[in-house]
Design a protein around this motif. Structure first.
Motif, PDB file in Angstrom:
ATOM      1  N   GLY A 112       5.833   2.170  -3.901  1.00  0.00           N
ATOM      2  CA  GLY A 112       6.890   1.275  -3.800  1.00  0.00           C
ATOM      3  C   GLY A 112       8.171   2.002  -2.863  1.00  0.00           C
ATOM      4  O   GLY A 112       8.933   1.161  -2.386  1.00  0.00           O
ATOM      5  N   GLU A 132      -4.950   2.355  -4.358  1.00  0.00           N
ATOM      6  CA  GLU A 132      -4.505   3.259  -5.336  1.00  0.00           C
ATOM      7  C   GLU A 132      -5.402   4.383  -5.393  1.00  0.00           C
ATOM      8  O   GLU A 132      -6.576   4.511  -5.546  1.00  0.00           O
ATOM      9  N   THR A 179       0.785   1.521  -0.134  1.00  0.00           N
ATOM     10  CA  THR A 179       0.957   0.283   0.853  1.00  0.00           C
ATOM     11  C   THR A 179       1.560   0.369   2.181  1.00  0.00           C
ATOM     12  O   THR A 179       2.380   1.151   2.465  1.00  0.00           O
ATOM     13  N   ASN A 217       0.089   4.613  -5.631  1.00  0.00           N
ATOM     14  CA  ASN A 217      -0.146   3.207  -4.926  1.00  0.00           C
ATOM     15  C   ASN A 217       0.312   3.437  -3.518  1.00  0.00           C
ATOM     16  O   ASN A 217       1.703   3.340  -3.096  1.00  0.00           O
ATOM     17  N   SER A 227      -2.843  -2.615   0.101  1.00  0.00           N
ATOM     18  CA  SER A 227      -2.583  -1.528  -0.852  1.00  0.00           C
ATOM     19  C   SER A 227      -3.865  -0.843  -1.103  1.00  0.00           C
ATOM     20  O   SER A 227      -4.839  -1.226  -1.122  1.00  0.00           O
TER      21      SER A 227
HETATM   22  C1  LIG Z   1       0.952  -1.546  -5.119  1.00  0.00           C
HETATM   23  O1  LIG Z   1       2.131  -1.699  -4.633  1.00  0.00           O
HETATM   24  C2  LIG Z   1       2.366  -3.116  -4.105  1.00  0.00           C
HETATM   25  C3  LIG Z   1       3.528  -3.330  -3.409  1.00  0.00           C
HETATM   26  O2  LIG Z   1       4.608  -2.121  -4.055  1.00  0.00           O
HETATM   27  C4  LIG Z   1       1.989  -4.328  -4.986  1.00  0.00           C
HETATM   28  O3  LIG Z   1       1.874  -5.572  -4.351  1.00  0.00           O
HETATM   29  C5  LIG Z   1       0.501  -3.877  -5.466  1.00  0.00           C
HETATM   30  O4  LIG Z   1       0.119  -4.795  -6.560  1.00  0.00           O
HETATM   31  C6  LIG Z   1       0.325  -2.406  -6.254  1.00  0.00           C
HETATM   32  N1  LIG Z   1      -0.890  -2.178  -6.355  1.00  0.00           N
HETATM   33  C7  LIG Z   1      -1.327  -1.760  -7.499  1.00  0.00           C
HETATM   34  C8  LIG Z   1      -2.755  -1.508  -7.590  1.00  0.00           C
HETATM   35  O5  LIG Z   1      -0.551  -1.229  -8.379  1.00  0.00           O
END
Ligand SMILES: *[C@@H]1O[C@H](CO)[C@@H](O)[C@H](O)[C@H]1NC(C)=O
Ligand SMILES: *[C@@H]1O[C@H](CO)[C@@H](O)[C@H](O)[C@H]1NC(C)=O
Ligand SMILES: *[C@@H]1O[C@H](CO)[C@@H](O)[C@H](O)[C@H]1NC(C)=O
Ligand SMILES: *[C@@H]1O[C@H](CO)[C@@H](O)[C@H](O)[C@H]1NC(C)=O
Length: 337
Positions: A239, A297, A280, A278, A295
């Motif tokens: 994030g 992970e 993105t 994560n 995204s």
């Molecule tokens: C990773 O971060 C994005 C945006 O910050 C979010 O939309 C997404 O769901 C996250 N993915 C995971 C697997 O946590």
């Protein structure tokens, strides 16, 4: 040599066309060549923003416009202005080339004088600037002129010193009062003709790519197939935007089909990759109402694997325990009988 210079020219040009997305620009990229080459002595490529719209050379002396031939009043105006501006450019560049050739005692071979000259217009139709830059043999930048409606700068270059205040004043008047109005007028005319090409909006496609490069891992954010070239591309880790200095790439490049691409990459150590993060990739572009993102992970596959092995071990333990109890029970019954 000529081809190489044209190539260099286009490269350096693409780094300059970076103005605000609301404005438009018209540039003439001219080459004057001394020596034997398959190319005409003098050639000009005219660009509207990043679109090649016209071509002129000293053999034909007729600007050739992209698409349908201009007609009527527009034709007359474009061809008159073209004649005038390209004519002056030709004589000026020819003069400079011969002067510089002597300055450097270059007797044979091919000498190329290049000029990038053009103007920019704000989206309200007001002129924003006019500028010109000359380069000799793709090495020496020997003259720059810049006027943005408030500031005028002129540098005759180290190669031709001795230009005085009178000359500066003359150039300021010439570029501000003669060339700038012609350039803006032509820009508006061509903009009208090329509206569909210049105003088109093609959204980017986005990929997050993980790959191994000599032992290190690279997480790359790739946007491609978009137009216009202005785009904001950000790589986020958990994030948080990754700092630009941690990233490599980042230069918007033409894809060759009239669209652009941009890649930003992050080196990630194997250790780091095992951790759960994560990543993105997010893009905002004129063609998009909302941000586009993808995204990924890291560490997730490993986690799955270890969860699976814990389950397997537990299953094994249960089975062994069952066998153990079974065997023990059987022994007990055996000893009892
Ligand atoms: C990773 O971060 C994005 C945006 O910050 C979010 O939309 C997404 O769901 C996250 N993915 C995971 C697997 O946590
Ligand atoms: C060119 O030649 C002249 C005379 O032969 C000499 O004075 C001058 O220094 C030379 N210039 C360069 C750049 O070599
Ligand atoms: C013109 O350029 C000067 C010097 O770079 C700058 O200070 C000025 O704000 C510019 N003016 C406009 C209208 O952009
Ligand atoms: C990119 O970000 C800048 C600053 O936040 C913004 O002014 C600009 O409009 C954005 N460009 C696009 C194409 O979204």
């Amino acid at each position: 040599m000529g081809k190489l210079s044209v190539f260099l020219f286009v490269l350096s040009f693409s780094t300059i066309v970076n103005a605000g997305s609301g404005s438009h620009s018209l540039w003439a990229l001219a080459n004057y060549i001394i020596g034997e080459t398959p190319f005409p002595e003098f050639t000009v490529v005219v660009m509207l923003d990043d679109i090649h719209v016209a071509y002129y050379d000293s053999n034909d002396k007729q600007p050739v416009y992209r698409g349908p031939k201009p007609t009527g009043k527009i034709h007359d105006e474009l061809f008159q202005d073209g004649d005038y501006v390209f004519g002056i450019m030709y004589h000026h560049m020819k003069g400079r080339s011969f002067h510089l050739k002597h300055h450097f005692n270059l007797t044979g071979g091919v000498q190329v004088q290049q000029r990038m000259s053009g103007c920019e217009m704000l989206d309200n139709g007001e002129p924003a600037l006019i500028m010109e830059k000359d380069t000799f043999n793709a090495i020496y930048t020997d003259q720059t002129l810049y006027y943005n409606m408030t500031h005028f700068t002129y540098d005759a270059g180290k190669l031709r010193p001795g230009y005085d205040g009178v000359r500066r004043e003359y150039l300021r008047t010439l570029y501000g009062n003669v060339f700038l109005p012609i350039c803006i007028r032509t820009l508006k005319t061509i903009l009208k003709r090329e509206k569909n090409a210049v105003m088109r909006k093609v959204p980017p496609r986005l990929r997050l790519i993980k790959k191994e490069v000599s032992g290190e891992f690279q997480v790359s954010c790739l946007a491609f197939g978009f137009y216009p070239r202005h785009i904001n591309l950000t790589l986020l880790r958990d994030g948080q935007p990754v700092a630009e200095q941690e990233l490599t790439g980042g230069e918007v490049l033409p894809s060759g089909d009239g669209t652009y691409q941009l890649r930003k990459s992050l080196e990630v150590s194997t250790e780091e990759l095992k951790k759960r993060h994560n990543y993105t990739c997010t893009a905002s572009h004129l063609s998009l109402d909302n941000k586009l993102d993808v995204s990924w992970e890291s560490g997730a596959e490993r986690v799955h694997l270890s969860t699976l092995s814990v389950l397997l071990v537990m299953l094994l333990v249960v089975i062994l325990l069952g066998i153990f109890i079974c065997v023990k029970g059987r022994r007990r019954t055996a000893s009892q009988t």
